[in-house]
Design a protein around this motif. Structure first.
Motif, PDB file in Angstrom:
ATOM      1  N   ASP A   1      21.064  23.631 -28.075  1.00  0.00           N
ATOM      2  CA  ASP A   1      20.164  23.877 -26.926  1.00  0.00           C
ATOM      3  C   ASP A   1      20.605  23.035 -25.733  1.00  0.00           C
ATOM      4  O   ASP A   1      21.041  21.894 -25.900  1.00  0.00           O
ATOM      5  CB  ASP A   1      18.722  23.437 -27.261  1.00  0.00           C
ATOM      6  CG  ASP A   1      18.102  24.284 -28.342  1.00  0.00           C
ATOM      7  OD1 ASP A   1      18.775  25.222 -28.800  1.00  0.00           O
ATOM      8  OD2 ASP A   1      16.963  23.983 -28.731  1.00  0.00           O
ATOM      9  N   PRO A   2      20.448  23.592 -24.502  1.00  0.00           N
ATOM     10  CA  PRO A   2      20.701  22.733 -23.335  1.00  0.00           C
ATOM     11  C   PRO A   2      19.730  21.553 -23.351  1.00  0.00           C
ATOM     12  O   PRO A   2      18.539  21.735 -23.635  1.00  0.00           O
ATOM     13  CB  PRO A   2      20.407  23.654 -22.146  1.00  0.00           C
ATOM     14  CG  PRO A   2      20.439  25.037 -22.689  1.00  0.00           C
ATOM     15  CD  PRO A   2      20.041  24.953 -24.128  1.00  0.00           C
ATOM     16  N   ALA A   3      20.235  20.363 -23.070  1.00  0.00           N
ATOM     17  CA  ALA A   3      19.385  19.167 -23.127  1.00  0.00           C
ATOM     18  C   ALA A   3      18.198  19.285 -22.171  1.00  0.00           C
ATOM     19  O   ALA A   3      17.118  18.757 -22.437  1.00  0.00           O
ATOM     20  CB  ALA A   3      20.209  17.931 -22.797  1.00  0.00           C
ATOM     21  N   GLY A   4      18.391  20.009 -21.062  1.00  0.00           N
ATOM     22  CA  GLY A   4      17.318  20.149 -20.073  1.00  0.00           C
ATOM     23  C   GLY A   4      16.151  20.970 -20.567  1.00  0.00           C
ATOM     24  O   GLY A   4      15.067  20.923 -19.986  1.00  0.00           O
ATOM     25  N   SER A   5      16.360  21.747 -21.640  1.00  0.00           N
ATOM     26  CA  SER A   5      15.263  22.585 -22.142  1.00  0.00           C
ATOM     27  C   SER A   5      14.373  21.813 -23.110  1.00  0.00           C
ATOM     28  O   SER A   5      13.372  22.329 -23.582  1.00  0.00           O
ATOM     29  CB  SER A   5      15.833  23.826 -22.846  1.00  0.00           C
ATOM     30  OG  SER A   5      16.494  23.449 -24.043  1.00  0.00           O
ATOM     31  N   TRP A   6      14.735  20.591 -23.401  1.00  0.00           N
ATOM     32  CA  TRP A   6      13.990  19.808 -24.385  1.00  0.00           C
ATOM     33  C   TRP A   6      12.801  19.073 -23.760  1.00  0.00           C
ATOM     34  O   TRP A   6      12.776  18.835 -22.554  1.00  0.00           O
ATOM     35  CB  TRP A   6      14.909  18.776 -25.028  1.00  0.00           C
ATOM     36  CG  TRP A   6      15.829  19.359 -26.052  1.00  0.00           C
ATOM     37  CD1 TRP A   6      16.007  20.693 -26.332  1.00  0.00           C
ATOM     38  CD2 TRP A   6      16.706  18.639 -26.923  1.00  0.00           C
ATOM     39  NE1 TRP A   6      16.942  20.836 -27.325  1.00  0.00           N
ATOM     40  CE2 TRP A   6      17.383  19.600 -27.705  1.00  0.00           C
ATOM     41  CE3 TRP A   6      16.970  17.306 -27.117  1.00  0.00           C
ATOM     42  CZ2 TRP A   6      18.315  19.246 -28.666  1.00  0.00           C
ATOM     43  CZ3 TRP A   6      17.900  16.946 -28.076  1.00  0.00           C
ATOM     44  CH2 TRP A   6      18.559  17.909 -28.847  1.00  0.00           C
ATOM     45  N   SER A   7      11.880  18.667 -24.632  1.00  0.00           N
ATOM     46  CA  SER A   7      10.738  17.861 -24.179  1.00  0.00           C
ATOM     47  C   SER A   7      11.237  16.463 -23.810  1.00  0.00           C
ATOM     48  O   SER A   7      12.338  16.059 -24.205  1.00  0.00           O
ATOM     49  CB  SER A   7       9.699  17.743 -25.296  1.00  0.00           C
ATOM     50  OG  SER A   7      10.231  16.962 -26.355  1.00  0.00           O
ATOM     51  N   ARG A   8      10.399  15.745 -23.088  1.00  0.00           N
ATOM     52  CA  ARG A   8      10.742  14.383 -22.676  1.00  0.00           C
ATOM     53  C   ARG A   8      11.053  13.490 -23.897  1.00  0.00           C
ATOM     54  O   ARG A   8      12.001  12.719 -23.899  1.00  0.00           O
ATOM     55  CB  ARG A   8       9.570  13.810 -21.869  1.00  0.00           C
ATOM     56  CG  ARG A   8       9.585  12.321 -21.667  1.00  0.00           C
ATOM     57  CD  ARG A   8      10.321  11.928 -20.431  1.00  0.00           C
ATOM     58  NE  ARG A   8      10.276  10.480 -20.278  1.00  0.00           N
ATOM     59  CZ  ARG A   8      11.273   9.741 -19.850  1.00  0.00           C
ATOM     60  NH1 ARG A   8      12.403  10.289 -19.492  1.00  0.00           N
ATOM     61  NH2 ARG A   8      11.157   8.433 -19.728  1.00  0.00           N
ATOM     62  N   GLY A   9      10.254  13.660 -24.935  1.00  0.00           N
ATOM     63  CA  GLY A   9      10.442  12.841 -26.138  1.00  0.00           C
ATOM     64  C   GLY A   9      11.787  13.112 -26.798  1.00  0.00           C
ATOM     65  O   GLY A   9      12.493  12.191 -27.209  1.00  0.00           O
ATOM     66  N   MET A  10      12.157  14.413 -26.865  1.00  0.00           N
ATOM     67  CA  MET A  10      13.439  14.763 -27.487  1.00  0.00           C
ATOM     68  C   MET A  10      14.605  14.288 -26.632  1.00  0.00           C
ATOM     69  O   MET A  10      15.621  13.825 -27.144  1.00  0.00           O
ATOM     70  CB  MET A  10      13.510  16.276 -27.707  1.00  0.00           C
ATOM     71  CG  MET A  10      12.565  16.759 -28.787  1.00  0.00           C
ATOM     72  SD  MET A  10      12.588  18.545 -28.933  1.00  0.00           S
ATOM     73  CE  MET A  10      14.148  18.801 -29.778  1.00  0.00           C
ATOM     74  N   GLN A  11      14.442  14.410 -25.319  1.00  0.00           N
ATOM     75  CA  GLN A  11      15.513  13.936 -24.425  1.00  0.00           C
ATOM     76  C   GLN A  11      15.723  12.434 -24.588  1.00  0.00           C
ATOM     77  O   GLN A  11      16.849  11.937 -24.598  1.00  0.00           O
ATOM     78  CB  GLN A  11      15.165  14.251 -22.963  1.00  0.00           C
ATOM     79  CG  GLN A  11      15.278  15.724 -22.627  1.00  0.00           C
ATOM     80  CD  GLN A  11      15.054  15.999 -21.157  1.00  0.00           C
ATOM     81  OE1 GLN A  11      14.729  15.117 -20.375  1.00  0.00           O
ATOM     82  NE2 GLN A  11      15.212  17.248 -20.757  1.00  0.00           N
ATOM     83  N   GLN A  12      14.605  11.720 -24.722  1.00  0.00           N
ATOM     84  CA  GLN A  12      14.699  10.269 -24.861  1.00  0.00           C
ATOM     85  C   GLN A  12      15.401   9.915 -26.175  1.00  0.00           C
ATOM     86  O   GLN A  12      16.214   9.004 -26.227  1.00  0.00           O
ATOM     87  CB  GLN A  12      13.278   9.673 -24.822  1.00  0.00           C
ATOM     88  CG  GLN A  12      13.220   8.191 -24.581  1.00  0.00           C
ATOM     89  CD  GLN A  12      13.521   7.813 -23.134  1.00  0.00           C
ATOM     90  OE1 GLN A  12      13.910   8.641 -22.313  1.00  0.00           O
ATOM     91  NE2 GLN A  12      13.363   6.541 -22.811  1.00  0.00           N
ATOM     92  N   ARG A  13      15.095  10.680 -27.222  1.00  0.00           N
ATOM     93  CA  ARG A  13      15.755  10.427 -28.500  1.00  0.00           C
ATOM     94  C   ARG A  13      17.240  10.771 -28.414  1.00  0.00           C
ATOM     95  O   ARG A  13      18.084  10.084 -28.995  1.00  0.00           O
ATOM     96  CB  ARG A  13      15.079  11.237 -29.620  1.00  0.00           C
ATOM     97  CG  ARG A  13      13.854  10.524 -30.186  1.00  0.00           C
ATOM     98  CD  ARG A  13      13.324  11.244 -31.401  1.00  0.00           C
ATOM     99  NE  ARG A  13      12.543  12.411 -31.004  1.00  0.00           N
ATOM    100  CZ  ARG A  13      12.308  13.459 -31.777  1.00  0.00           C
ATOM    101  NH1 ARG A  13      12.812  13.506 -32.990  1.00  0.00           N
ATOM    102  NH2 ARG A  13      11.575  14.461 -31.362  1.00  0.00           N
TER     103      ARG A  13
END
Lengths: 245, 305
Positions: B132-144
């Motif tokens: 998945d594109p990182a930009g499509s993720w939630s804030r929590g997933m991006q932080q992880r």
């Protein structure tokens, strides 16, 4: 350093067509010039295309346009998207980051030029009435590629230099466009107005001189000097500690 | 004695006439979680930028892993990982591509890079969505994902600037558990956070800075003992019970309000005080510790202001 550069170039390539709105923008930027200079212009010129002014236009304008579209994103884009500090906190060296971003823009410009010239040659030979194989002379081709490479390097140097300081990509693009298009578009008419009649003025004499061997060599030398100055300025201007406030 | 992994000596940084850091000195021991606490603009991010060689100090000296931050910053960046105040992700690239880029940037061989990317994504529960594109993720997933990127090359030291900021309770807990696991494997963590409960829970040592100066430095319990341990007690027959305990040497203060007792003790263990209250006829419903470090932090900052 070569491995680091190829890593950065890989990332630039992956990112190029994936920015918001960039697919349409890049498609227009690539397809319109490619369509006009690679198909329409050769069809109109026929066999004379190889000796006319069109190949020079392809060699000068297309790489410049490509570099101006892509190179401003190099650092201003990273800053705008808040990825610059993380990139700088990596182990990639200053030189690898800078030369990879510069090299990527130049490679794109050259690729655009060569693709258009190849397409144009195919069109001329397949779809126009030429006797034998029509081709651009080797000396002319080498001269064109040399000038194109120097122009691309010069533009990339200027673009990166501007991009290092710009807050946004748009700001960098506008500044660069002003340097490469506005100044010539203002100076051009001024020169024409002051050049007297259209057949014997200094502008005509200048263009005649450009066609001579010494004129060609002078252009190459001037472009080379400008490219070296701008690339050196970009290298000097690129320091991690100046990019993070 | 083992050399500190981070050593800062009289570090100053001026932006014009504004002192972002004003003679900061501290050290961080290996294998610990060091909490670096301060209000917005206290100088935390400037300190991290200097330690990573991204900003030149105006004066003083600092070293990370024994390398000078001015002259040997390349060596430092090779050996540390950083999750800064923004995730720094290329949002149009996939999660896998983001990590692959940085794995190559850290010059991991191809097979090792593949293995490391898979391991950190799996450890943080992100492997299934790696394309998945990182930009499509939630804030929590991006932080992880950003945390995964920071530890990709197995650094000795991790700089984490607000790693749980903006995360929901579940994501924040997952990140905290992950950090505790990293320290268990020998990584040192330099952590900035506004979350005092988090600092108290995770950190072996904390430093509090304000206006670029160090206000306090020590184990959370040491900082707490300076201002006392707060305990709130609810129950029946509390009126008048204060007299039964107020003379105890471990009671600093005792206030009765809204049907409860608010105590400040010299010890973190309130059991002796509770026993006295029960002996005095109080029926106790609840004994709750206050948010200690936050109190100590606020007190120090208020004093400095």
């Amino acid at each position: 350093m070569i491995t680091d550069m190829s890593t950065v170039i890989w990332k630039e390539w992956k990112s190029l067509f994936r920015q918001p709105g960039s697919r349409l923008r890049m498609a227009l930027t690539v397809l319109i010039p490619l369509g006009y200079f690679g198909i329409i212009a050769p069809l109109q010129a026929g066999g004379e295309f190889t000796t006319g002014a069109e190949p020079w236009f392809i060699a000068v304008v297309l790489p410049l346009l490509t570099v101006i579209m892509t190179a401003p994103d190099s650092f201003a884009g990273e800053r705008e998207r808040k990825t610059l500090r993380t990139l700088l906190a990596s182990t990639l060296s200053d030189s690898a980051i800078l030369w990879a971003k510069l090299g990527f823009a130049v490679l794109l410009g050259m690729a655009m030029m060569i693709a258009t010239l190849v397409l144009a040659m195919v069109v001329v030979n397949l779809f126009t009435n030429t006797t034998g194989v029509a081709a651009i002379g080797v000396a002319r081709l080498i001269h064109m590629i040399g000038v194109s490479l120097l122009l691309s390097a010069m533009a990339a140097g200027a673009a990166v230099l501007i991009s290092l300081r710009a807050e946004t990509v748009q700001q960098a693009q506008q500044t660069l466009a002003a340097v490469f298009f506005v100044i010539p578009s203002v100076l051009g008419p001024v020169l024409l107005i002051t050049s007297g009649d259209g057949e014997s003025g200094p502008v005509v004499a200048f263009f005649d001189w450009l066609g001579t061997t010494s004129g060609r060599l002078t252009v190459v030398v001037v472009l080379a000097v400008l490219a070296v100055i701008l690339l050196t300025a970009a290298r000097v201007g690129f320091r991690r500690t100046r990019l993070v406030s | 004695m083992e050399q500190p992994i981070v050593e800062i000596d009289e570090l100053t940084k001026y932006y014009g006439t504004l002192a972002a850091l004003d003679g900061l000195s501290l050290s961080v021991a290996r294998g610990s979680i060091f909490g670096f606490l301060g209000t917005n603009g206290a100088g935390k991010t400037t300190t991290i930028n200097i330690l990573l060689g991204l900003v030149e100090p105006s004066g003083g000296a600092a070293s990370v892993l024994g390398f000078d931050v001015v002259d040997e910053s390349d060596e430092i960046r090779t050996r540390v990982g950083a999750l800064l105040d923004e995730t720094g992700l290329y949002e149009q690239m996939s999660a896998y591509e983001n990590l692959w880029f940085y794995a190559r940037a850290w010059r991991l061989p191809k097979d090792q890079a593949e293995a490391r990317v898979e391991r950190v994504l799996s450890d943080l529960g992100l492997w299934d969505r790696r394309h998945d594109p990182a930009g499509s993720w939630s804030r929590g997933m991006q932080q992880r994902l950003a945390l995964a990127r920071a530890q990709l090359h197995d650094p000795e030291l991790l700089f984490l600037d607000e790693p749980t900021a903006g995360l929901d309770v579940v994501s924040a807990r997952e990140v905290r558990d992950h950090l505790a696991g990293l320290v268990g494997r020998g990584t040192t963590i330099f952590l900035t956070t506004h979350n005092m409960t988090e600092a108290e829970e995770l950190c072996d040592r904390v430093a509090i800075i304000h206006r670029g100066r160090l206000l306090a430095d020590g184990h959370p319990d040491e900082l707490l003992s300076a201002s006392g341990y707060e305990v709130n007690i609810e129950g029946v027959n509390l009126d008048g019970a204060a007299e039964a305990i107020v003379r105890r040497p471990d009671v600093v203060s005792c206030v009765s309000e809204d049907g409860r007792l608010r105590l400040r003790l010299t010890t973190p263990d309130p059991s002796a005080v509770v026993a006295d209250l029960v002996a005095a006829g109080v029926s106790i419903h609840e004994v709750r510790r206050g948010t200690h470090l936050e109190d100590a932090f606020l007190e120090l900052v208020r004093e400095d202001s």
